[in-house]
Design a protein around this motif. Sequence first.
Motif, PDB file in Angstrom:
ATOM      1  N   SER A  84       0.835  -1.446  -0.199  1.00 19.58           N
ATOM      2  CA  SER A  84       0.084  -0.060  -0.019  1.00 19.58           C
ATOM      3  C   SER A  84       0.975   1.317   0.069  1.00 19.58           C
ATOM      4  CB  SER A  84      -0.736  -0.049   1.242  1.00 19.58           C
ATOM      5  OG  SER A  84      -0.417   0.307   2.394  1.00 19.58           O
ATOM      6  N   LEU A  85       2.138   1.046   0.200  1.00 15.86           N
ATOM      7  CA  LEU A  85       2.988   2.228  -0.061  1.00 15.86           C
ATOM      8  C   LEU A  85       3.300   2.963  -1.371  1.00 15.86           C
ATOM      9  CD1 LEU A  85       6.063   1.027   2.011  1.00 15.86           C
ATOM     10  CD2 LEU A  85       4.484   3.091   2.580  1.00 15.86           C
ATOM     11  N   LEU A  86       2.681   2.108  -2.346  1.00 13.46           N
ATOM     12  CA  LEU A  86       2.517   2.682  -3.794  1.00 13.46           C
ATOM     13  C   LEU A  86       1.650   3.798  -3.622  1.00 13.46           C
ATOM     14  CD1 LEU A  86       2.580  -0.750  -5.619  1.00 13.46           C
ATOM     15  CD2 LEU A  86       4.366   0.965  -5.562  1.00 13.46           C
ATOM     16  N   SER A  87       0.684   3.571  -2.807  1.00 14.95           N
ATOM     17  CA  SER A  87      -0.397   4.816  -2.830  1.00 14.95           C
ATOM     18  C   SER A  87       0.273   6.143  -2.894  1.00 14.95           C
ATOM     19  CB  SER A  87      -1.342   4.667  -1.743  1.00 14.95           C
ATOM     20  OG  SER A  87      -0.599   4.665  -0.471  1.00 14.95           O
ATOM     21  N   SER A  93      -5.554  10.963  -8.722  1.00 14.64           N
ATOM     22  CA  SER A  93      -6.918  10.422  -9.068  1.00 14.64           C
ATOM     23  C   SER A  93      -7.103   8.829  -8.975  1.00 14.64           C
ATOM     24  CB  SER A  93      -7.607  11.097 -10.403  1.00 14.64           C
ATOM     25  OG  SER A  93      -6.744  10.611 -11.359  1.00 14.64           O
ATOM     26  N   ALA A  94      -5.986   8.422  -9.698  1.00 19.81           N
ATOM     27  CA  ALA A  94      -5.801   6.724  -9.739  1.00 19.81           C
ATOM     28  C   ALA A  94      -5.794   6.275  -8.080  1.00 19.81           C
ATOM     29  CB  ALA A  94      -4.710   6.536 -10.563  1.00 19.81           C
ATOM     30  N   ALA A  95      -4.940   6.957  -7.333  1.00 21.11           N
ATOM     31  CA  ALA A  95      -4.644   6.514  -5.692  1.00 21.11           C
ATOM     32  C   ALA A  95      -6.190   6.543  -5.220  1.00 21.11           C
ATOM     33  CB  ALA A  95      -3.871   7.286  -5.166  1.00 21.11           C
ATOM     34  N   ARG A  96      -6.890   7.195  -5.374  1.00 21.63           N
ATOM     35  CA  ARG A  96      -8.192   7.564  -4.826  1.00 21.63           C
ATOM     36  C   ARG A  96      -9.212   6.384  -5.301  1.00 21.63           C
ATOM     37  NH1 ARG A  96      -7.716  12.654  -6.131  1.00 21.63           N
ATOM     38  NH2 ARG A  96      -7.205  14.100  -4.819  1.00 21.63           N
ATOM     39  N   ARG A  97      -9.148   6.025  -6.734  1.00 20.22           N
ATOM     40  CA  ARG A  97      -9.806   4.797  -7.088  1.00 20.22           C
ATOM     41  C   ARG A  97      -9.368   3.464  -6.357  1.00 20.22           C
ATOM     42  NH1 ARG A  97      -9.087   5.078 -13.027  1.00 20.22           N
ATOM     43  NH2 ARG A  97      -8.947   2.874 -13.027  1.00 20.22           N
ATOM     44  N   MET A  98      -7.883   3.442  -6.249  1.00 14.53           N
ATOM     45  CA  MET A  98      -7.183   2.060  -5.542  1.00 14.53           C
ATOM     46  C   MET A  98      -7.321   2.218  -4.170  1.00 14.53           C
ATOM     47  SD  MET A  98      -6.346   0.627  -8.215  1.00 14.53           S
ATOM     48  CE  MET A  98      -5.182  -0.827  -7.359  1.00 14.53           C
ATOM     49  N   TRP A  99      -7.467   3.262  -3.565  1.00 13.93           N
ATOM     50  CA  TRP A  99      -7.364   3.085  -2.076  1.00 13.93           C
ATOM     51  C   TRP A  99      -8.328   4.229  -1.215  1.00 13.93           C
ATOM     52  CZ3 TRP A  99      -2.682   3.238  -5.062  1.00 13.93           C
ATOM     53  CH2 TRP A  99      -1.854   2.178  -4.813  1.00 13.93           C
ATOM     54  N   GLY A 100      -9.001   4.493  -2.163  1.00 12.82           N
ATOM     55  CA  GLY A 100     -10.121   5.426  -1.374  1.00 12.82           C
ATOM     56  C   GLY A 100     -11.339   4.840  -0.721  1.00 12.82           C
ATOM     57  N   SER A 101     -11.448   3.612  -0.978  1.00 18.51           N
ATOM     58  CA  SER A 101     -12.374   2.896  -0.068  1.00 18.51           C
ATOM     59  C   SER A 101     -11.828   2.200   1.165  1.00 18.51           C
ATOM     60  CB  SER A 101     -12.949   1.720  -1.045  1.00 18.51           C
ATOM     61  OG  SER A 101     -13.796   0.820  -0.137  1.00 18.51           O
ATOM     62  N   GLY A 107      -2.136  -6.072  -2.282  1.00 17.06           N
ATOM     63  CA  GLY A 107      -1.224  -7.598  -2.068  1.00 17.06           C
ATOM     64  C   GLY A 107      -1.899  -8.792  -2.260  1.00 17.06           C
ATOM     65  N   ASP A 108      -2.984  -8.826  -3.038  1.00 16.00           N
ATOM     66  CA  ASP A 108      -3.612 -10.330  -3.276  1.00 16.00           C
ATOM     67  C   ASP A 108      -3.908 -10.378  -4.605  1.00 16.00           C
ATOM     68  OD1 ASP A 108      -4.435 -12.586  -2.205  1.00 16.00           O
ATOM     69  OD2 ASP A 108      -6.512 -11.941  -2.139  1.00 16.00           O
ATOM     70  N   ARG A 109      -5.129 -10.895  -4.772  1.00 16.27           N
ATOM     71  CA  ARG A 109      -5.388 -11.928  -6.021  1.00 16.27           C
ATOM     72  C   ARG A 109      -5.890 -10.896  -7.189  1.00 16.27           C
ATOM     73  NH1 ARG A 109      -7.992 -15.547  -1.742  1.00 16.27           N
ATOM     74  NH2 ARG A 109      -5.960 -16.723  -1.136  1.00 16.27           N
ATOM     75  N   LYS A 110      -6.415  -9.838  -6.983  1.00 10.94           N
ATOM     76  CA  LYS A 110      -7.332  -9.030  -7.893  1.00 10.94           C
ATOM     77  C   LYS A 110      -6.779  -7.938  -8.391  1.00 10.94           C
ATOM     78  CE  LYS A 110     -12.069  -7.537  -8.564  1.00 10.94           C
ATOM     79  NZ  LYS A 110     -13.367  -7.106  -7.757  1.00 10.94           N
ATOM     80  N   SER A 111      -6.567  -7.850  -9.857  1.00 14.80           N
ATOM     81  CA  SER A 111      -5.840  -6.742 -10.321  1.00 14.80           C
ATOM     82  C   SER A 111      -6.750  -5.913 -11.220  1.00 14.80           C
ATOM     83  CB  SER A 111      -4.543  -7.211 -11.124  1.00 14.80           C
ATOM     84  OG  SER A 111      -3.859  -7.803 -10.069  1.00 14.80           O
ATOM     85  N   THR A 112      -6.166  -4.505 -11.510  1.00  8.23           N
ATOM     86  CA  THR A 112      -7.031  -3.685 -12.416  1.00  8.23           C
ATOM     87  C   THR A 112      -6.108  -2.651 -13.255  1.00  8.23           C
ATOM     88  OG1 THR A 112      -8.826  -2.138 -12.447  1.00  8.23           O
ATOM     89  CG2 THR A 112      -7.069  -1.555 -10.784  1.00  8.23           C
ATOM     90  N   ARG A 113      -6.422  -2.345 -14.710  1.00 17.68           N
ATOM     91  CA  ARG A 113      -5.282  -1.467 -15.274  1.00 17.68           C
ATOM     92  C   ARG A 113      -5.886  -0.378 -14.803  1.00 17.68           C
ATOM     93  NH1 ARG A 113      -4.095  -2.277 -21.221  1.00 17.68           N
ATOM     94  NH2 ARG A 113      -3.107  -3.770 -20.424  1.00 17.68           N
ATOM     95  N   LEU A 114      -5.072   0.711 -14.428  1.00 17.15           N
ATOM     96  CA  LEU A 114      -5.589   2.208 -14.164  1.00 17.15           C
ATOM     97  C   LEU A 114      -5.487   3.127 -15.328  1.00 17.15           C
ATOM     98  CD1 LEU A 114      -3.315   2.938 -11.116  1.00 17.15           C
ATOM     99  CD2 LEU A 114      -5.710   2.135 -10.824  1.00 17.15           C
ATOM    100  N   ASN A 115      -4.792   2.895 -16.262  1.00 12.76           N
ATOM    101  CA  ASN A 115      -4.700   3.868 -17.433  1.00 12.76           C
ATOM    102  C   ASN A 115      -3.835   3.318 -18.498  1.00 12.76           C
ATOM    103  OD1 ASN A 115      -2.065   4.565 -16.801  1.00 12.76           O
ATOM    104  ND2 ASN A 115      -2.867   6.313 -15.441  1.00 12.76           N
ATOM    105  N   SER A 117      -1.227   3.755 -19.187  1.00 14.06           N
ATOM    106  CA  SER A 117       0.395   3.401 -18.929  1.00 14.06           C
ATOM    107  C   SER A 117       0.581   1.956 -18.185  1.00 14.06           C
ATOM    108  CB  SER A 117       0.798   4.413 -17.803  1.00 14.06           C
ATOM    109  OG  SER A 117      -0.037   3.929 -16.465  1.00 14.06           O
ATOM    110  N   HIS A 118      -0.472   1.073 -18.181  1.00 14.16           N
ATOM    111  CA  HIS A 118      -0.461  -0.094 -18.037  1.00 14.16           C
ATOM    112  C   HIS A 118       0.277  -0.521 -16.502  1.00 14.16           C
ATOM    113  CE1 HIS A 118      -1.098  -1.193 -22.313  1.00 14.16           C
ATOM    114  NE2 HIS A 118      -0.101  -0.225 -22.537  1.00 14.16           N
ATOM    115  N   LEU A 119      -0.069   0.521 -15.696  1.00 11.62           N
ATOM    116  CA  LEU A 119       0.086   0.087 -14.295  1.00 11.62           C
ATOM    117  C   LEU A 119      -1.047  -0.787 -13.788  1.00 11.62           C
ATOM    118  CD1 LEU A 119       1.830   0.708 -11.574  1.00 11.62           C
ATOM    119  CD2 LEU A 119       0.260   2.780 -11.302  1.00 11.62           C
ATOM    120  N   VAL A 120      -0.440  -1.878 -13.266  1.00  9.53           N
ATOM    121  CA  VAL A 120      -1.202  -3.022 -12.753  1.00  9.53           C
ATOM    122  C   VAL A 120      -1.180  -2.949 -11.252  1.00  9.53           C
ATOM    123  CG1 VAL A 120      -2.267  -5.260 -12.630  1.00  9.53           C
ATOM    124  CG2 VAL A 120      -1.759  -3.883 -14.859  1.00  9.53           C
ATOM    125  N   ILE A 121      -2.010  -2.938 -10.340  1.00 12.31           N
ATOM    126  CA  ILE A 121      -1.688  -3.109  -8.976  1.00 12.31           C
ATOM    127  C   ILE A 121      -2.850  -4.163  -8.412  1.00 12.31           C
ATOM    128  CG2 ILE A 121      -1.836  -2.008  -6.611  1.00 12.31           C
ATOM    129  CD1 ILE A 121      -0.916   0.532  -8.182  1.00 12.31           C
TER     130      ILE A 121
END
Length: 127
Positions: A84-87, A93-101, A107-115, A117-121
């Motif tokens: 979560s340090l990546l936040s 705006s991407a960080a809010r989508r990823m960590w806003g909730s 650190g687990d099994r589900k990933s998403t493409r943010l934009n 740039s192909h950043l997958v977390i």
Amino acid sequence: MSILAAADAAAEVAALHADESEAARELVPAVVDALRAAGVLRMCVPAAYGGAEVDPPTMLEVIERIARADGAAGWCTMIASTTSLLSHYVEPSAARRMWGSASSITGDRKSTRLNSSHLVISYAVFC
């Protein structure tokens, strides 16, 4: 309640269920729920995104307290909190989508493409 007190409470649950988690080869729901409720899985997320934004010595103390109770729970706490340090480095705006909730855990099994740039977390479901 301080993050250290919350970690101690979660550690008690982890210790109570350590054999059950070991047999299941994953943390049982009661342990995951306790870690989530304690806020330790998101402790490195900035306060702006709802995390505890702890300093490194506190993070290490939390991980140690949980790992003493159950190594697997400590490991999962370390993975979630350090990923979560990546936040801190992702476009806001991407960080809010990823960590806003509060339910977003890295650190687990589900990933998403943010934009494009192909950043997958990894995010969301944990252990």
